[in-house]
Design an enzyme around this catalytic site. Structure first.
Site, PDB file in Angstrom:
ATOM      1  N   CYS A 232      -5.528   3.217   9.892  1.00 15.62           N
ATOM      2  CA  CYS A 232      -5.884   4.643   9.957  1.00 15.62           C
ATOM      3  C   CYS A 232      -7.397   4.811  10.084  1.00 15.62           C
ATOM      4  O   CYS A 232      -7.925   5.897   9.865  1.00 15.62           O
ATOM      5  CB  CYS A 232      -5.335   5.403   8.752  1.00 15.62           C
TER       6      CYS A 232
ATOM      7  N   PHE B  58       0.860  -1.200   0.000  1.00  8.76           N
ATOM      8  CA  PHE B  58       0.000   0.000   0.000  1.00  8.76           C
ATOM      9  C   PHE B  58       0.898   1.253   0.000  1.00  8.76           C
ATOM     10  O   PHE B  58       0.777   2.124   0.865  1.00  8.76           O
ATOM     11  CB  PHE B  58      -0.927   0.049   1.236  1.00  8.76           C
TER      12      PHE B  58
ATOM     13  N   SER C 104      -2.367  -1.180  -5.520  1.00  8.49           N
ATOM     14  CA  SER C 104      -3.275  -1.631  -6.583  1.00  8.49           C
ATOM     15  C   SER C 104      -3.487  -0.547  -7.637  1.00  8.49           C
ATOM     16  O   SER C 104      -3.963  -0.826  -8.729  1.00  8.49           O
ATOM     17  CB  SER C 104      -4.622  -2.048  -5.985  1.00  8.49           C
TER      18      SER C 104
HETATM   19  N1  SAH Z   1       1.578   4.090   2.924  1.00  7.40           N
HETATM   20  C1  SAH Z   1       1.159   5.216   2.135  1.00  7.40           C
HETATM   21  C2  SAH Z   1      -0.301   5.534   2.275  1.00  7.40           C
HETATM   22  C3  SAH Z   1      -1.223   4.378   1.936  1.00  7.40           C
HETATM   23  S1  SAH Z   1      -2.801   4.889   1.445  1.00  7.40           S
HETATM   24  C4  SAH Z   1       2.032   6.428   2.467  1.00  7.40           C
HETATM   25  O1  SAH Z   1       2.914   6.345   3.337  1.00  7.40           O
HETATM   26  O2  SAH Z   1       1.847   7.461   1.840  1.00  7.40           O
HETATM   27  C5  SAH Z   1      -3.517   3.409   0.934  1.00  7.40           C
HETATM   28  C6  SAH Z   1      -3.121   2.919  -0.447  1.00  7.40           C
HETATM   29  O3  SAH Z   1      -3.626   1.604  -0.588  1.00  7.40           O
HETATM   30  C7  SAH Z   1      -3.675   3.707  -1.630  1.00  7.40           C
HETATM   31  O4  SAH Z   1      -2.614   4.181  -2.424  1.00  7.40           O
HETATM   32  C8  SAH Z   1      -4.517   2.678  -2.413  1.00  7.40           C
HETATM   33  O5  SAH Z   1      -4.364   2.810  -3.826  1.00  7.40           O
HETATM   34  C9  SAH Z   1      -3.939   1.372  -1.954  1.00  7.40           C
HETATM   35  N2  SAH Z   1      -4.839   0.194  -2.010  1.00  7.40           N
HETATM   36  C10 SAH Z   1      -6.153   0.144  -1.700  1.00  7.40           C
HETATM   37  N3  SAH Z   1      -6.604  -1.122  -1.789  1.00  7.40           N
HETATM   38  C11 SAH Z   1      -5.556  -1.910  -2.157  1.00  7.40           C
HETATM   39  C12 SAH Z   1      -5.379  -3.302  -2.396  1.00  7.40           C
HETATM   40  N4  SAH Z   1      -6.395  -4.156  -2.282  1.00  7.40           N
HETATM   41  N5  SAH Z   1      -4.154  -3.749  -2.737  1.00  7.40           N
HETATM   42  C13 SAH Z   1      -3.105  -2.894  -2.853  1.00  7.40           C
HETATM   43  N6  SAH Z   1      -3.221  -1.553  -2.649  1.00  7.40           N
HETATM   44  C14 SAH Z   1      -4.420  -1.063  -2.300  1.00  7.40           C
END
Ligand code: SAH
Length: 391
Positions: free
Chosen positions: A335, A226, A249
Site C-alpha cells: 500500500c 498483518f 504485532s
Molecule cells: N490486512 C489488514 C490491514 C493491515 S494494516 C486489513 O485488511 O485490515 C498493517 C498491520 O500490520 C497493522 O495492524 C500493524 O499493527 C501490523 N504490523 C506492523 N508491523 C508489523 C510486524 N513487524 N509484524 C506483524 N504485524 C505488523
C-alpha cells in the site's frame, strides 16, 4: 481572496488539471496568505487558472476548482453529490454492504479530504489545513447530501494534519454521537473503533480483494499476516477455510480480530490469533499453510525510503515462498504510494527466484472503485497486489 502568481511556464501542469502547486512554481503573492486560506491562482500573464487551499510546505496550493467559483457549502454539496453518485454506480451502497469510502481526496476532486461511511456514521479526515478550517461547512454539506442516511459525523484528524500548523485539533463528533459501532461489509460484521483505530477505523480499501480471497479459501489452511481488524480472516472463514491463523504485532489488533471473528462466527474453533512480529512468526511456523495473505503497512512513506522498502518486500515474500505448501496461493500487497506496480512486482519476482519456487500470477489487484484515481493525478494510485499460485 489573496492572489498567487505563477512563474512563466509553471501553469502547464494546471492546464492538464493536476491539482497540486509546488512552492517552486510560485513567482509572487499579493499578500502572504494564512495557512488553510483559500487563494486564487493566476498565470504569469495574469490569467485566472485555479482556486485552492494554501498551505506552507512543498505542496503550497491544493486546487479545489479550475472554474472561477465560490468555495462555500454549496460548492461542497455539488462535489459530494457527484461522489455519492459514483458510489451509487459502483453498487457499494446497497444490500448487505454499508461500509465504503465516499470521498477519496484528489480522486473526488477534493484534495485533502477523506470520508468513510460505516452504516449511518461518517468518519471525516482532513489531510490539509484548508479542509480542517472548512470542516463545519463540509459536515453541513454532507448532511444535506446524505439526508437521514447519515446521523453521525465523527471528525478524526489528530494524526493526519501537519502538527507544525498548531491547530490544536481534537477528534470528536461534529454531528450526533450516539453510534452503533458495528458496521457491515458484504454481509460480514465488524466493530469500528472511531476513536483509536488506524485510518478511519477499518481498512475499507481491501473489500474486493477480501471477496476474491473468500473464493480461494475452501478447505485451505490460511495465514492472515498483518491482520489488523481481521478482515481477511472472517472472509476466509465464510469461504470454508479449514483453519485460519491471524497474526499482527499489535495486541490491540489481535483483540479486535478476535472480537470481529466472534461477531460473525461465535465459538468457531477454526480461528486462532497471535500477537507477534511477522518475521519471527514466519521463521518458526510449523503449520503447513496453503493460503497466505501478506498485507503489511506502507514500507515506504517517502521516495527516499524506496530502496529499503523494496528490500523489505523481497525479504517478506521470500519467507512466504519458502514456507507455503506446494499448490499454495499467496495474496501479497503493497500500500506504499511511493512503490509502483512494476517495482512491487519485481520485488516479489526476486523473492520467488531466491526461494526457487515455480510461481504463476493469477490476478493483479488494486484499490477498489470507491477509491478512484483522478486521471490527472496518477499519484492517487497506491494499493497493488498479486495473487500467486506457488507450485
Ligand atoms: N490486512 C489488514 C490491514 C493491515 S494494516 C486489513 O485488511 O485490515 C498493517 C498491520 O500490520 C497493522 O495492524 C500493524 O499493527 C501490523 N504490523 C506492523 N508491523 C508489523 C510486524 N513487524 N509484524 C506483524 N504485524 C505488523
Amino acid at each position: 481572496m489573496k492572489s498567487i502568481f505563477l512563474k512563466r511556464g509553471k501553469d502547464e501542469s494546471l492546464r492538464r488539471f493536476h491539482p497540486w502547486i509546488f512552492s517552486g512554481a510560485i513567482q509572487r503573492m499579493s499578500e502572504e496568505p494564512e495557512e488553510g486560506e483559500k487563494v486564487m491562482v493566476f498565470t504569469s500573464e495574469n490569467e485566472y487558472i485555479a482556486t485552492g487551499h494554501f498551505q506552507i510546505g512543498s505542496i503550497m496550493v491544493r486546487v479545489l476548482s479550475f472554474d472561477n467559483e465560490t468555495i462555500d457549502q454549496s460548492f461542497y454539496e455539488r462535489r459530494l453529490a457527484t461522489a455519492k453518485d459514483v458510489r451509487r454506480c459502483i453498487g457499494v451502497m446497497d444490500g448487505d454492504n454499508n461500509t465504503y469510502r465516499l470521498v477519496h481526496g484528489e480522486g473526488d476532486n477534493l484534495p485533502g479530504l477523506v470520508i468513510d461511511i460505516y452504516g449511518n456514521t461518517a468518519v471525516m479526515q482532513a489531510h490539509s489545513v484548508g479542509m480542517h478550517l472548512d470542516r463545519q461547512i463540509i459536515a453541513q454539506a454532507l448532511k444535506a447530501v446524505m439526508g437521514d442516511d447519515i446521523l453521525n459525523i465523527f471528525y478524526k484528524s489528530e494524526a493526519t494534519l501537519p502538527f507544525k500548523a498548531e491547530l490544536g485539533q481534537e477528534n470528536g463528533f461534529l454531528l450526533g454521537g450516539d453510534t452503533d459501532d458495528v458496521a457491515m461489509e458484504n454481509g460480514l460484521k465488524f466493530h469500528v473503533d472511531w476513536l483509536k483505530g488506524q485510518k478511519t477505523g477499518f481498512f475499507v480499501d481491501q473489500r474486493d480483494n477480501r471477496s476474491l480471497l473468500e473464493q480461494y479459501s475452501k478447505g485451505r489452511k490460511v495465514l492472515n499476516m498483518f491482520c489488523y481488524t481481521g478482515g481477511f480472516s472472517f472472509y476466509a472463514m465464510r469461504g470454508g477455510a479449514e483453519l485460519v491463523h491471524s497474526v499482527d504485532s499489535s495486541q490491540k489488533a489481535i483483540d479486535l480480530t478476535k472480537a470481529n471473528v466472534e461477531l460473525n462466527f461465535p465459538n468457531d474453533k477454526r480461528h486462532e490469533a497471535y500477537a507477534e512480529d511477522a518475521f519471527k512468526f514466519m521463521e518458526k511456523m510449523q503449520t503447513p499453510y496453503d493460503l497466505i495473505i501478506l498485507d503489511p503497512p506502507a514500507f515506504a512513506k517517502h521516495k527516499d525510503a524506496l530502496r529499503n522498502a523494496l528490500k523489505g518486500y523481497t525479504r517478506l515474500n521470500r519467507k512466504a515462498f519458502e514456507k507455503i505448501q506446494p499448490g499454495g496461493i499467496l495474496f501479497t500487497f503493497s500500500c506504499s504510494q511511493a512503490v509502483n506496480k512494476d517495482q512491487f512486482r519485481s520485488a516479489v519476482f526476486t523473492a520467488a527466484a531466491q526461494a526457487g519456487r515455480n510461481v504463476r500470477i493469477l490476478h493483479q489487484l488494486h484499490q477498489p472503485a470507491d477509491h478512484p484515481i483522478n486521471i490527472y493525478h496518477p499519484e492517487g494510485e497506491y494499493l497493488k497486489g498479486l495473487v500467486l499460485y506457488v507450485e
